[in-house]
Design an enzyme around this catalytic site. Structure first.
Site, PDB file in Angstrom:
ATOM      1  N   HIS A  42       0.849  -1.184   0.000  1.00  0.00           N
ATOM      2  CA  HIS A  42       0.000   0.000   0.000  1.00  0.00           C
ATOM      3  C   HIS A  42       0.886   1.236   0.000  1.00  0.00           C
ATOM      4  CE1 HIS A  42       0.791  -1.151   4.241  1.00  0.00           C
ATOM      5  NE2 HIS A  42       1.081   0.137   4.341  1.00  0.00           N
ATOM      6  N   HIS A 133       5.673   5.250  -1.585  1.00  0.00           N
ATOM      7  CA  HIS A 133       6.368   4.002  -1.884  1.00  0.00           C
ATOM      8  C   HIS A 133       5.586   2.825  -1.325  1.00  0.00           C
ATOM      9  CE1 HIS A 133       7.456   4.814   2.279  1.00  0.00           C
ATOM     10  NE2 HIS A 133       7.655   3.508   2.399  1.00  0.00           N
TER      11      HIS A 133
END
Length: 203
Positions: A42, A133
């Site tokens: 995620h 990220h």
């Protein structure tokens, strides 16, 4: 409850990344890392820490207000890098200014609704140094051997990141905010989306 706010990439984007990561896991040093699972991938916007249940209505209202004024934006999973000698990550390209503004708005809106903030690791959950990220792997194992494992893995993190650096996944729409619960019982992180809100559609 240990909570954070995230954007969840769609299944096809995660599958593309999974296919790219698979051969990298066979490279030297990869077996010294703790690899995350596809289900745990995620884009963290803000880590909230421990939040009392009675704060949830206030928190949910704040996130709904943020979602209502921030638009859907286009992203793709692309590139790779590392945070120090501890974290291997995949990055994103596309409308990154939009997701940065979203992360900053989430951090501001939830500041009064959370418990004591505690970031997951360097570079994660800090809106002022926000770097979108997906965490792929971490160095370290049990506390008794953590330093030794980190020293060995750190020398090869650059090689693993370089192997993933050319990856460019399919473009997708970041269309919603998710309030996520993190459960660390059993020694592994398990994530659950408690509630989500659609971002504004200005198309």
């Amino acid at each position: 409850m240990r909570l954070f706010v995230a954007v969840l990439p769609p299944a096809e984007a995660l599958q593309g990344l999974s296919d790219a990561v698979a051969p990298v896991r066979g490279l030297p040093g990869a077996d010294r890392l703790r690899w995350t699972t596809v289900e745990g991938w995620h884009l963290t916007l803000a880590f909230l820490g421990e939040v009392p249940a009675e704060r949830l209505p206030e928190l949910e209202a704040a996130l709904a207000a943020v979602a209502a004024v921030h638009p859907v934006h286009r992203l793709r999973i692309a590139g790779s890098g590392r945070f120090g000698d501890r974290v291997l990550w995949a990055g994103v390209e596309g409308q990154t200014r939009a997701i940065r503004r979203l992360a900053e708005a989430v951090a501001e809106a939830t500041a009064g609704s959370t418990g004591e903030p505690a970031g997951e690791s360097a570079g994660e959950g800090d809106a002022f140094a926000f770097h979108p990220h997906l965490t792929l792997a971490r160095a370290g194992s049990s506390r008794g051997h953590r330093r030794a494992v980190q020293r060995v893995a750190a020398a090869e993190l650059d090689g693993l990141a370089a192997a993933l650096a050319p990856y460019r996944g399919p473009e997708w729409a970041a269309a919603g905010l998710h309030l996520m619960r993190s459960d660390l019982s059993g020694g592994f992180a398990h994530y659950e989306s408690l509630r989500s809100w659609a971002l504004a559609d200005r198309g």
